[in-house]
Design an enzyme around this catalytic site. Structure first.
Site: not given
Ligand code: PGA
Length: 258
Positions: A10, A95, A167
């Site tokens: 990313n 995200h 994450e």
């Protein structure tokens, strides 16, 4: 199991179009065609179209970092999944930077996952707790809630087209913390993710779903994370900006796989 290992970079808000193109050129030149390792890069929106003409899809794929869930209309400044169709194969959705800096909530993330699938783009659904949520013992609830709302509109026959990325926000390099998630901590949450998937879609589907880990992954810890039970790949920011590190991690993924 014959599942692929994913290595996803990313690039966030880094590299202009020219720099992105040079990076891709160099990586492509050095990369063998690994069939069981899926290499994906997520450049800035502006670079996607030119890179889609340059990329060798046998070697790697493109991802968008974000997109909007409506296909067209009066949504100033947005890019839709419909516009990205045919240009990218993947899109990172939810995200932590989208959630925490741009205020995306679970509902919006769920709509984006649905819109990606509708436009034949594989969503990489990111979930993960903040440092304070972990310290209050809320990790399990947060991860479960994010997963349930992210997959709200995903039918059983579509879940094999979704990747989940765990994450933990506190382990992401740019959050200002230098903490690393231990393989045991990752294993525990990945187990929980699969348990939730199993409640939603059954055990077989839960096992077959790809779950990635992300958070300060680099060449020295990539091997350890890739051998955590239930982890099928890595999503990285910082390390993907350094070509030699990214290439090393791809190589590690290949070796762990064989
Ligand atoms: P990092 O970023 O690898 O720099 O920690 C991960 C991410 O934000 O996806």
């Amino acid at each position: 199991m014959g599942m692929k290992t994913y290595v996803v970079g990313n690039w966030k808000l880094n590299f202009n179009v020219g720099e992105s193109s040079i990076y891709l050129h160099k990586l492509q030149k050095s990369l063998p065609n690994y069939r069981d390792v899926e290499v994906v890069v997520a450049p800035s929106m502006l670079a996607l179209q030119p890179l889609s003409l340059q990329i060798d899809r046998h070697k790697m794929k493109l991802a968008a970092q974000n997109a909007f869930y409506r296909d067209y209309g009066a949504f100033t400044g947005e890019t839709s999944f419909a516009q990205l169709r045919g240009i990218v194969d993947y899109c990172i959705i939810g995200h932590s930077e989208r959630r925490h800096i741009f205020g995306e909530d679970d509902k919006m993330v769920g709509k984006k996952v649905e819109a990606a699938l509708r436009n034949k783009i594989t969503p990489i659904l990111c979930i993960g707790e903040t440092e304070s949520e972990r310290s209050f013992g809320e990790t399990a609830d947060v991860v479960r809630d994010q997963l349930l709302s992210g997959l709200r509109d995903v039918a059983e026959e579509e879940i094999d087209k979704v990747l989940i990325a765990y994450e933990p926000v506190w382990a992401i390099s740019t959050t200002g913390h230098s903490k690393l998630a231990s393989p045991d901590e990752v294993a525990e949450v990945v187990k929980l993710i699969r348990k939730t998937l199993s409640e939603l879609y059954g055990e077989k589907v839960a096992e077959a779903t790809s779950v990635l880990f992300g958070g300060s992954v680099n060449p020295s810890n990539a091997g350890a994370y890739l051998t955590v039970p239930g982890v099928n790949g890595l999503l990285m920011g910082g390390s993907s900006l350094i070509l030699s590190e990214f290439a090393d991690i791809i190589d590690i993924a290949k070796r762990v796989k064989s």
